[in-house]
Motif scaffolding. Sequence first.
Motif, PDB file in Angstrom:
ATOM      1  N   LEU A  15       0.770  -1.184   0.134  1.00 36.75           N
ATOM      2  CA  LEU A  15       0.194  -0.022   0.151  1.00 36.75           C
ATOM      3  C   LEU A  15       0.928   1.303   0.115  1.00 36.75           C
ATOM      4  O   LEU A  15       0.791   2.312  -0.756  1.00 36.75           O
ATOM      5  CB  LEU A  15      -0.917  -0.071   1.186  1.00 36.75           C
ATOM      6  N   VAL A  16       1.911   1.319   0.991  1.00 42.33           N
ATOM      7  CA  VAL A  16       2.608   2.451   0.914  1.00 42.33           C
ATOM      8  C   VAL A  16       3.567   2.623  -0.138  1.00 42.33           C
ATOM      9  O   VAL A  16       3.531   3.843  -0.906  1.00 42.33           O
ATOM     10  CB  VAL A  16       3.772   2.383   2.040  1.00 42.33           C
ATOM     11  N   ASP A  17       3.884   1.537  -0.831  1.00 38.89           N
ATOM     12  CA  ASP A  17       4.979   1.794  -2.262  1.00 38.89           C
ATOM     13  C   ASP A  17       3.865   2.165  -3.358  1.00 38.89           C
ATOM     14  O   ASP A  17       4.384   2.981  -4.181  1.00 38.89           O
ATOM     15  CB  ASP A  17       5.374   0.195  -2.477  1.00 38.89           C
ATOM     16  N   LEU A  18       2.675   1.507  -3.407  1.00 37.06           N
ATOM     17  CA  LEU A  18       1.850   1.932  -4.509  1.00 37.06           C
ATOM     18  C   LEU A  18       1.221   3.415  -4.535  1.00 37.06           C
ATOM     19  O   LEU A  18       1.529   4.044  -5.362  1.00 37.06           O
ATOM     20  CB  LEU A  18       0.654   0.951  -4.714  1.00 37.06           C
ATOM     21  N   GLU A  19       1.039   3.982  -3.224  1.00 36.57           N
ATOM     22  CA  GLU A  19       0.608   5.027  -3.214  1.00 36.57           C
ATOM     23  C   GLU A  19       1.746   5.981  -3.581  1.00 36.57           C
ATOM     24  O   GLU A  19       1.737   7.096  -4.191  1.00 36.57           O
ATOM     25  CB  GLU A  19      -0.326   5.344  -2.025  1.00 36.57           C
ATOM     26  N   ALA A  20       2.947   5.686  -3.032  1.00 38.42           N
ATOM     27  CA  ALA A  20       4.020   6.538  -3.170  1.00 38.42           C
ATOM     28  C   ALA A  20       4.481   6.607  -4.683  1.00 38.42           C
ATOM     29  O   ALA A  20       4.791   7.802  -5.053  1.00 38.42           O
ATOM     30  CB  ALA A  20       5.247   6.174  -2.388  1.00 38.42           C
ATOM     31  N   ILE A  21       4.498   5.437  -5.338  1.00 34.38           N
ATOM     32  CA  ILE A  21       4.673   5.490  -6.789  1.00 34.38           C
ATOM     33  C   ILE A  21       3.722   6.308  -7.570  1.00 34.38           C
ATOM     34  O   ILE A  21       3.975   7.235  -8.303  1.00 34.38           O
ATOM     35  CB  ILE A  21       4.958   4.158  -7.263  1.00 34.38           C
ATOM     36  N   ASP A  22       2.277   6.031  -7.117  1.00 30.63           N
ATOM     37  CA  ASP A  22       1.357   7.088  -7.949  1.00 30.63           C
ATOM     38  C   ASP A  22       1.556   8.512  -7.431  1.00 30.63           C
ATOM     39  O   ASP A  22       1.466   9.126  -8.484  1.00 30.63           O
ATOM     40  CB  ASP A  22      -0.085   6.608  -7.307  1.00 30.63           C
ATOM     41  N   GLN A  23       1.933   8.906  -6.277  1.00 31.68           N
ATOM     42  CA  GLN A  23       2.238  10.136  -5.994  1.00 31.68           C
ATOM     43  C   GLN A  23       3.486  10.864  -6.802  1.00 31.68           C
ATOM     44  O   GLN A  23       3.445  12.006  -7.250  1.00 31.68           O
ATOM     45  CB  GLN A  23       2.343  10.363  -4.596  1.00 31.68           C
ATOM     46  N   ALA A  24       4.369   9.921  -6.979  1.00 33.52           N
ATOM     47  CA  ALA A  24       5.641  10.277  -7.583  1.00 33.52           C
ATOM     48  C   ALA A  24       5.099  10.354  -9.092  1.00 33.52           C
ATOM     49  O   ALA A  24       5.738  11.353  -9.747  1.00 33.52           O
ATOM     50  CB  ALA A  24       6.734   9.264  -7.367  1.00 33.52           C
ATOM     51  N   LEU A  25       4.416   9.760  -9.757  1.00 35.27           N
ATOM     52  CA  LEU A  25       3.979   9.851 -11.123  1.00 35.27           C
ATOM     53  C   LEU A  25       3.002  11.028 -11.377  1.00 35.27           C
ATOM     54  O   LEU A  25       3.350  11.313 -12.578  1.00 35.27           O
ATOM     55  CB  LEU A  25       3.275   8.446 -11.545  1.00 35.27           C
ATOM     56  N   ILE A  26       2.178  11.640 -10.513  1.00 38.39           N
ATOM     57  CA  ILE A  26       1.838  12.757 -10.719  1.00 38.39           C
ATOM     58  C   ILE A  26       2.330  13.937 -10.347  1.00 38.39           C
ATOM     59  O   ILE A  26       1.904  15.119 -10.422  1.00 38.39           O
ATOM     60  CB  ILE A  26       0.325  12.681 -10.187  1.00 38.39           C
ATOM     61  N   LEU A  30      -7.657   6.630   0.813  1.00 38.24           N
ATOM     62  CA  LEU A  30      -6.599   5.871   1.390  1.00 38.24           C
ATOM     63  C   LEU A  30      -6.842   5.841   3.029  1.00 38.24           C
ATOM     64  O   LEU A  30      -7.205   6.998   3.475  1.00 38.24           O
ATOM     65  CB  LEU A  30      -5.237   6.721   1.115  1.00 38.24           C
ATOM     66  N   PRO A  31      -6.709   4.734   3.737  1.00 35.01           N
ATOM     67  CA  PRO A  31      -6.873   4.620   5.015  1.00 35.01           C
ATOM     68  C   PRO A  31      -5.805   5.448   5.770  1.00 35.01           C
ATOM     69  O   PRO A  31      -4.699   5.649   5.350  1.00 35.01           O
ATOM     70  CB  PRO A  31      -6.935   3.291   5.383  1.00 35.01           C
ATOM     71  N   ARG A  32      -6.098   6.051   7.043  1.00 36.47           N
ATOM     72  CA  ARG A  32      -5.061   6.672   7.671  1.00 36.47           C
ATOM     73  C   ARG A  32      -3.999   5.748   8.358  1.00 36.47           C
ATOM     74  O   ARG A  32      -3.000   6.000   8.606  1.00 36.47           O
ATOM     75  CB  ARG A  32      -5.603   7.613   8.759  1.00 36.47           C
ATOM     76  N   THR A  33      -4.855   4.583   8.813  1.00 37.60           N
ATOM     77  CA  THR A  33      -3.975   3.586   9.491  1.00 37.60           C
ATOM     78  C   THR A  33      -4.464   2.197   9.117  1.00 37.60           C
ATOM     79  O   THR A  33      -5.697   2.319   8.397  1.00 37.60           O
ATOM     80  CB  THR A  33      -4.143   3.728  11.103  1.00 37.60           C
ATOM     81  N   LEU A  34      -3.935   1.370   9.542  1.00 37.99           N
ATOM     82  CA  LEU A  34      -4.831  -0.234   9.489  1.00 37.99           C
ATOM     83  C   LEU A  34      -5.397  -0.572  10.723  1.00 37.99           C
ATOM     84  O   LEU A  34      -5.357  -1.838  10.779  1.00 37.99           O
ATOM     85  CB  LEU A  34      -3.657  -1.112   8.765  1.00 37.99           C
ATOM     86  N   ALA A  35      -5.751   0.493  11.620  1.00 39.60           N
ATOM     87  CA  ALA A  35      -6.220  -0.178  12.776  1.00 39.60           C
ATOM     88  C   ALA A  35      -7.416  -1.082  12.766  1.00 39.60           C
ATOM     89  O   ALA A  35      -7.396  -1.683  13.729  1.00 39.60           O
ATOM     90  CB  ALA A  35      -6.551   1.026  13.722  1.00 39.60           C
ATOM     91  N   GLY A  36      -8.022  -1.118  11.632  1.00 40.05           N
ATOM     92  CA  GLY A  36      -9.307  -2.075  11.591  1.00 40.05           C
ATOM     93  C   GLY A  36      -8.889  -3.493  11.233  1.00 40.05           C
ATOM     94  O   GLY A  36      -9.929  -4.066  11.674  1.00 40.05           O
ATOM     95  N   LEU A  37      -7.578  -3.382  11.083  1.00 39.45           N
ATOM     96  CA  LEU A  37      -7.128  -4.784  11.064  1.00 39.45           C
ATOM     97  C   LEU A  37      -6.331  -5.352  12.093  1.00 39.45           C
ATOM     98  O   LEU A  37      -5.726  -6.595  12.062  1.00 39.45           O
ATOM     99  CB  LEU A  37      -6.571  -4.849   9.483  1.00 39.45           C
ATOM    100  N   GLU A  60       4.945   7.606   6.386  1.00 43.75           N
ATOM    101  CA  GLU A  60       5.386   6.659   5.613  1.00 43.75           C
ATOM    102  C   GLU A  60       5.465   6.759   4.274  1.00 43.75           C
ATOM    103  O   GLU A  60       6.373   6.616   3.544  1.00 43.75           O
ATOM    104  CB  GLU A  60       5.156   5.480   5.986  1.00 43.75           C
ATOM    105  N   ILE A  61       4.121   7.155   3.470  1.00 45.89           N
ATOM    106  CA  ILE A  61       3.853   7.281   2.222  1.00 45.89           C
ATOM    107  C   ILE A  61       4.692   8.393   1.701  1.00 45.89           C
ATOM    108  O   ILE A  61       5.249   8.450   0.649  1.00 45.89           O
ATOM    109  CB  ILE A  61       2.405   7.466   1.875  1.00 45.89           C
ATOM    110  N   THR A  97       7.510   8.424  -1.238  1.00 48.64           N
ATOM    111  CA  THR A  97       7.211   9.467  -2.318  1.00 48.64           C
ATOM    112  C   THR A  97       8.427  10.251  -2.522  1.00 48.64           C
ATOM    113  O   THR A  97       8.982  10.364  -3.718  1.00 48.64           O
ATOM    114  CB  THR A  97       6.179  10.185  -2.150  1.00 48.64           C
ATOM    115  N   ARG A  98       8.933  10.927  -1.524  1.00 52.38           N
ATOM    116  CA  ARG A  98       9.927  11.753  -1.616  1.00 52.38           C
ATOM    117  C   ARG A  98      11.331  10.989  -2.018  1.00 52.38           C
ATOM    118  O   ARG A  98      12.186  11.311  -2.927  1.00 52.38           O
ATOM    119  CB  ARG A  98      10.484  12.458  -0.165  1.00 52.38           C
ATOM    120  N   ALA A  99      11.519   9.763  -1.654  1.00 57.63           N
ATOM    121  CA  ALA A  99      12.586   8.897  -2.131  1.00 57.63           C
ATOM    122  C   ALA A  99      12.478   8.637  -3.552  1.00 57.63           C
ATOM    123  O   ALA A  99      13.480   8.481  -4.339  1.00 57.63           O
ATOM    124  CB  ALA A  99      12.605   7.724  -1.119  1.00 57.63           C
ATOM    125  N   TYR A 100      11.171   8.293  -3.987  1.00 62.82           N
ATOM    126  CA  TYR A 100      11.129   7.981  -5.483  1.00 62.82           C
ATOM    127  C   TYR A 100      11.387   9.316  -6.321  1.00 62.82           C
ATOM    128  O   TYR A 100      11.999   9.224  -7.421  1.00 62.82           O
ATOM    129  CB  TYR A 100       9.697   7.579  -5.768  1.00 62.82           C
TER     130      TYR A 100
END
Length: 98
Positions: A32-43, A61-68, A84-85, A89-92
Amino acid sequence: MSRVKNLAELQAARAPAGARYAAAIAELRSALVDLEAIDQALICKNVSVLERNPLYRFRELPRTLAGLEHPEFAPLLRTSLREEIGAATRAYVEGLTS
């Protein structure tokens, strides 16, 4: 899911199921973190000429995974995903623009 024949087998099946759950949660968070970071980097305007396309983002996008959370196998899922995202994103982006 395997069929159990008695209470002892049911109890013995719990730990492996919990371990699988913990591993799945860790992979879900990482993906989830990777995909959202890549999507943010792409735009990002520094990286791409793509318009801010809603197809490149999670619907909500959930704020946390607390429900799990599970008290034994995944107890601490309340940390924010956004930080974390953002770091990912900054790293990408920095990797592409440096």
